[in-house]
Design an enzyme around this catalytic site. Structure first.
Site: not given
Ligand code: T46
Length: 134
Positions: A48-50
């Protein structure tokens, strides 16, 4: 930003199998960090991140898991279930990992040392950056 599967050559003989990963060869960047994720609890999703700049190569050396890669304009799901396949993720891609088998060991090679400033953990911020880039 890009992602692709890299097939590793399996060096096998009658004793079993061996795979070698070499930087700037089948791992196409300088390897500064290695981490692994294991014992993931049933039903748990992670990520749940980039990342702004990081290059990573993820390999399920045991078991399986699924990566959801969101490029801003399109989404894809990639199942990792073989030690001879690596998922290369470069640049601004939102990632989620899910459906970990109880025996999954996910090894990740990374191009940089750990740096929280390279993470985008807010989805709206990611979308804004990704759409600007495309
Ligand atoms: C990624 C996906 C595939 C460190 O201290 N050093 C490290 O090198 C890493 C990777 C993490 N950490 C700390 C930061 C957190 O307190 O370990 C904790 C768990 O990390 P995180 O919640 O970021 O784990 P995931 O599974 O959500 O994401 C990880 C990587 O962080 C990330 O870069 O792309 O795996």
């Amino acid at each position: 930003m890009s992602s692709k599967i890299i097939d590793f050559q399996t060096l096998g003989d009658d004793r079993g199998s061996l795979i070698a990963l070499e930087e700037n060869y089948n791992a196409p960047f300088e390897i500064k960090r290695v981490y692994y994720i294991y014992d993931t609890k049933k039903g748990v999703a992670r990520g749940f991140h980039a990342h702004k700049h990081l290059k990573q190569l993820a390999i399920a050396v045991k078991g399986s898991c699924t990566f959801v890669l969101d490029h801003g304009v399109k989404k894809e799901e990639i199942v990792l279930n073989s030690p001879n396949k690596g998922l290369l993720i470069e640049g601004l891609i939102w990632r989620e990992m899910k459906d970990f088998s109880s025996d999954c060991v996910l090894v990740v090679l990374a191009s940089e040392h750990y740096d929280e400033d390279d993470y985008i953990r807010d989805y709206d911020e990611f979308l804004k950056e990704a759409l600007n880039d495309s």
